[in-house]
Design a protein around this motif. Structure first.
Motif, PDB file in Angstrom:
ATOM      1  N   LYS A  27      10.118  -6.002   5.091  1.00 18.94           N
ATOM      2  CA  LYS A  27      10.832  -4.596   5.012  1.00 18.94           C
ATOM      3  C   LYS A  27       9.917  -3.919   3.830  1.00 18.94           C
ATOM      4  O   LYS A  27       9.712  -2.757   3.774  1.00 18.94           O
ATOM      5  N   GLU A  28       9.404  -4.655   2.781  1.00 19.22           N
ATOM      6  CA  GLU A  28       8.538  -3.986   1.830  1.00 19.22           C
ATOM      7  C   GLU A  28       7.673  -5.045   0.969  1.00 19.22           C
ATOM      8  O   GLU A  28       8.058  -6.209   0.858  1.00 19.22           O
ATOM      9  N   VAL A  29       6.643  -4.510   0.733  1.00 13.82           N
ATOM     10  CA  VAL A  29       5.654  -5.553   0.115  1.00 13.82           C
ATOM     11  C   VAL A  29       5.424  -4.659  -1.343  1.00 13.82           C
ATOM     12  O   VAL A  29       4.915  -3.608  -1.366  1.00 13.82           O
ATOM     13  N   LYS A  30       5.474  -5.614  -2.393  1.00 12.27           N
ATOM     14  CA  LYS A  30       5.267  -4.795  -3.715  1.00 12.27           C
ATOM     15  C   LYS A  30       3.848  -5.468  -4.104  1.00 12.27           C
ATOM     16  O   LYS A  30       3.867  -6.851  -4.440  1.00 12.27           O
ATOM     17  N   LEU A  31       2.991  -4.689  -4.464  1.00 16.14           N
ATOM     18  CA  LEU A  31       1.580  -5.268  -5.150  1.00 16.14           C
ATOM     19  C   LEU A  31       1.463  -4.823  -6.610  1.00 16.14           C
ATOM     20  O   LEU A  31       1.854  -3.778  -6.980  1.00 16.14           O
ATOM     21  N   ILE A  32       1.115  -5.891  -7.390  1.00 18.38           N
ATOM     22  CA  ILE A  32       0.699  -5.624  -8.687  1.00 18.38           C
ATOM     23  C   ILE A  32      -1.199  -5.171  -8.495  1.00 18.38           C
ATOM     24  O   ILE A  32      -1.741  -6.216  -8.114  1.00 18.38           O
ATOM     25  N   VAL A  33      -1.387  -4.153  -8.959  1.00 23.25           N
ATOM     26  CA  VAL A  33      -2.833  -3.643  -8.881  1.00 23.25           C
ATOM     27  C   VAL A  33      -3.481  -3.254 -10.053  1.00 23.25           C
ATOM     28  O   VAL A  33      -2.859  -2.313 -10.828  1.00 23.25           O
ATOM     29  N   GLY A  34      -4.471  -3.836 -10.865  1.00 22.56           N
ATOM     30  CA  GLY A  34      -4.988  -3.403 -11.979  1.00 22.56           C
ATOM     31  C   GLY A  34      -5.863  -2.199 -11.963  1.00 22.56           C
ATOM     32  O   GLY A  34      -6.601  -2.086 -10.543  1.00 22.56           O
ATOM     33  N   GLU A  35      -5.969  -1.251 -12.962  1.00 25.38           N
ATOM     34  CA  GLU A  35      -6.984  -0.268 -12.793  1.00 25.38           C
ATOM     35  C   GLU A  35      -8.397  -0.742 -12.624  1.00 25.38           C
ATOM     36  O   GLU A  35      -9.235   0.014 -11.824  1.00 25.38           O
ATOM     37  N   GLU A  40      -7.967   2.495  -4.205  1.00 25.48           N
ATOM     38  CA  GLU A  40      -7.566   3.706  -4.037  1.00 25.48           C
ATOM     39  C   GLU A  40      -6.121   3.571  -3.317  1.00 25.48           C
ATOM     40  O   GLU A  40      -6.208   2.921  -2.368  1.00 25.48           O
ATOM     41  N   ASP A  41      -5.022   4.023  -3.857  1.00 25.84           N
ATOM     42  CA  ASP A  41      -3.662   3.605  -3.347  1.00 25.84           C
ATOM     43  C   ASP A  41      -3.533   4.113  -1.804  1.00 25.84           C
ATOM     44  O   ASP A  41      -3.166   3.487  -1.128  1.00 25.84           O
ATOM     45  N   MET A  42      -4.141   5.372  -1.648  1.00 28.79           N
ATOM     46  CA  MET A  42      -3.890   6.084  -0.169  1.00 28.79           C
ATOM     47  C   MET A  42      -4.629   5.131   0.793  1.00 28.79           C
ATOM     48  O   MET A  42      -4.256   4.960   1.828  1.00 28.79           O
ATOM     49  N   THR A  43      -5.766   4.743   0.256  1.00 34.94           N
ATOM     50  CA  THR A  43      -6.797   3.900   1.296  1.00 34.94           C
ATOM     51  C   THR A  43      -6.140   2.786   1.552  1.00 34.94           C
ATOM     52  O   THR A  43      -5.957   2.425   2.601  1.00 34.94           O
ATOM     53  N   MET A  44      -5.650   2.036   0.291  1.00 37.85           N
ATOM     54  CA  MET A  44      -4.933   0.917   0.711  1.00 37.85           C
ATOM     55  C   MET A  44      -3.716   0.796   1.603  1.00 37.85           C
ATOM     56  O   MET A  44      -3.528  -0.014   2.373  1.00 37.85           O
ATOM     57  N   LYS A  45      -2.940   1.865   1.535  1.00 37.76           N
ATOM     58  CA  LYS A  45      -1.929   2.134   2.141  1.00 37.76           C
ATOM     59  C   LYS A  45      -2.034   2.294   3.666  1.00 37.76           C
ATOM     60  O   LYS A  45      -1.555   1.687   4.588  1.00 37.76           O
ATOM     61  N   SER A  46      -3.176   3.202   3.919  1.00 33.42           N
ATOM     62  CA  SER A  46      -3.595   3.423   5.380  1.00 33.42           C
ATOM     63  C   SER A  46      -4.011   2.282   5.788  1.00 33.42           C
ATOM     64  O   SER A  46      -3.852   1.991   7.081  1.00 33.42           O
ATOM     65  N   SER A  61       7.257  -0.982   3.898  1.00 35.36           N
ATOM     66  CA  SER A  61       6.901   0.042   2.925  1.00 35.36           C
ATOM     67  C   SER A  61       5.661  -0.921   1.960  1.00 35.36           C
ATOM     68  O   SER A  61       6.061  -2.154   1.611  1.00 35.36           O
ATOM     69  N   LEU A  62       4.741  -0.273   1.486  1.00 31.90           N
ATOM     70  CA  LEU A  62       3.740  -1.103   0.488  1.00 31.90           C
ATOM     71  C   LEU A  62       3.759  -0.225  -0.769  1.00 31.90           C
ATOM     72  O   LEU A  62       3.761   0.844  -0.878  1.00 31.90           O
ATOM     73  N   ILE A  63       4.517  -0.911  -1.569  1.00 27.26           N
ATOM     74  CA  ILE A  63       4.511  -0.405  -3.093  1.00 27.26           C
ATOM     75  C   ILE A  63       3.603  -0.900  -3.929  1.00 27.26           C
ATOM     76  O   ILE A  63       3.322  -2.016  -4.169  1.00 27.26           O
TER      77      ILE A  63
END
Length: 113
Positions: A27-35, A40-46, A61-63
């Motif tokens: 139902k949900e995947v939470k990622l930790i992503v370093g700067e 790019e958040d939108m590209t990753m989600k797409s 959902s991708l958080i």
């Protein structure tokens, strides 16, 4: 677009957990992503939405939780957050440092059925 390669690797890990624990639906995947990953958040989600179609992860959902860049001064040992371009140490003014946070990319948690 290195996000697609990252999504592929993330999905491989999720797929292993699905098999290991007999998960029916993610139902949900939470990622930790370093700067510093350049993600790019939108590209990753797409990419994620497209890649997981017709799998138990479809519709999840991708958080994305961001980790700022943190460095340690090699001269005085001061630890501080910085942006790109990197700033000098606010204690001694030196620009010699070791990166201690901001390169992370991992799955923090999965919410599953």
């Amino acid at each position: 677009m290195h996000e697609l390669a990252m999504v592929r690797s993330i999905y491989d890990v999720i797929s292993e957990k699905i098999k290991e624990y007999g998960v029916k639906k993610v139902k949900e995947v939470k990622l930790i992503v370093g700067e510093l990953t350049g993600v790019e958040d939108m590209t990753m989600k797409s990419c994620f939405e497209i890649y997981v179609q017709a799998t138990p992860v479809e519709g999840a959902s991708l958080i994305i939780e961001r980790v700022p860049v943190k460095v340690r001064c090699r001269i005085c040992g001061n630890e501080y957050e910085t942006k790109i371009p990197f700033s000098e140490c606010d204690v001694c003014g030196n620009k010699s440092f070791q990166i201690i946070a901001g390169k992370e990319l991992y799955i923090e948690s999965l919410d599953v059925e």
